[in-house]
Motif scaffolding. Structure first.
Motif, PDB file in Angstrom:
ATOM      1  N   UNK A 121      -5.404 -11.504   3.820  1.00  0.00           N
ATOM      2  CA  UNK A 121      -5.804 -10.575   2.765  1.00  0.00           C
ATOM      3  C   UNK A 121      -7.315 -10.399   2.745  1.00  0.00           C
ATOM      4  N   UNK A 122      -8.034 -11.502   2.881  1.00  0.00           N
ATOM      5  CA  UNK A 122      -9.492 -11.445   2.880  1.00  0.00           C
ATOM      6  C   UNK A 122     -10.016 -10.687   4.096  1.00  0.00           C
ATOM      7  N   UNK A 123      -9.408 -10.916   5.255  1.00  0.00           N
ATOM      8  CA  UNK A 123      -9.858 -10.226   6.465  1.00  0.00           C
ATOM      9  C   UNK A 123      -9.596  -8.722   6.368  1.00  0.00           C
TER      10      UNK A 123
ATOM     11  N   UNK B 110     -12.143  -7.245   4.018  1.00  0.00           N
ATOM     12  CA  UNK B 110     -13.464  -7.231   4.653  1.00  0.00           C
ATOM     13  C   UNK B 110     -13.561  -6.081   5.666  1.00  0.00           C
ATOM     14  N   UNK B 111     -12.512  -5.882   6.457  1.00  0.00           N
ATOM     15  CA  UNK B 111     -12.529  -4.809   7.448  1.00  0.00           C
ATOM     16  C   UNK B 111     -12.582  -3.445   6.776  1.00  0.00           C
ATOM     17  N   UNK B 112     -11.858  -3.285   5.668  1.00  0.00           N
ATOM     18  CA  UNK B 112     -11.876  -2.015   4.955  1.00  0.00           C
ATOM     19  C   UNK B 112     -13.252  -1.737   4.368  1.00  0.00           C
TER      20      UNK B 112
ATOM     21  N   UNK C 180     -18.437   1.167   4.598  1.00  0.00           N
ATOM     22  CA  UNK C 180     -19.894   1.099   4.681  1.00  0.00           C
ATOM     23  C   UNK C 180     -20.398   1.854   5.910  1.00  0.00           C
ATOM     24  N   UNK C 181     -19.699   1.703   7.023  1.00  0.00           N
ATOM     25  CA  UNK C 181     -20.101   2.396   8.246  1.00  0.00           C
ATOM     26  C   UNK C 181     -19.966   3.900   8.075  1.00  0.00           C
ATOM     27  N   UNK C 182     -18.915   4.363   7.420  1.00  0.00           N
ATOM     28  CA  UNK C 182     -18.724   5.795   7.202  1.00  0.00           C
ATOM     29  C   UNK C 182     -19.806   6.342   6.271  1.00  0.00           C
ATOM     30  N   UNK C 183     -20.143   5.583   5.241  1.00  0.00           N
ATOM     31  CA  UNK C 183     -21.181   6.023   4.306  1.00  0.00           C
ATOM     32  C   UNK C 183     -22.542   6.084   5.007  1.00  0.00           C
ATOM     33  N   UNK C 184     -22.819   5.121   5.842  1.00  0.00           N
ATOM     34  CA  UNK C 184     -24.080   5.099   6.579  1.00  0.00           C
ATOM     35  C   UNK C 184     -24.159   6.283   7.537  1.00  0.00           C
ATOM     36  N   UNK C 185     -23.061   6.558   8.220  1.00  0.00           N
ATOM     37  CA  UNK C 185     -23.055   7.688   9.160  1.00  0.00           C
ATOM     38  C   UNK C 185     -23.241   9.008   8.431  1.00  0.00           C
TER      39      UNK C 185
END
Length: 69
Positions: free
Chosen positions: A38-40, A43-45, A50-55
């Motif tokens: 569940x934690x993994x 974390x991946x989501x 975050x990567x999509x927001x940065x892009x």
């Protein structure tokens, strides 16, 4: 006093064996594994969000720079 110590040791050993009897350790391991998965996933989501927001922020700033020139 010695018989009291012996009784205490037997009681503690019985309690620990009863806690782990009948797959008690397997149950604990399964719960830990489920919590880890569940934690993994969480974390991946959050990483992908975050990567999509940065892009999208980088694309917006590039567009703004080209408009200002």
């Amino acid at each position: 006093m010695n018989s009291l110590k012996a009784l205490l040791i037997v009681t503690l050993m019985t309690a620990s064996f009863a806690a782990m009897a009948e797959g008690g350790g397997d149950t604990v391991t399964a719960k830990m594994e489920a919590a880890r998965m569940t934690a993994m996933t969480s974390h991946q989501q959050s990483e992908s969000a975050t990567a999509a927001a940065t892009a999208s922020n980088q694309n917006a700033s590039t567009s703004d720079a080209s408009r200002s020139n």
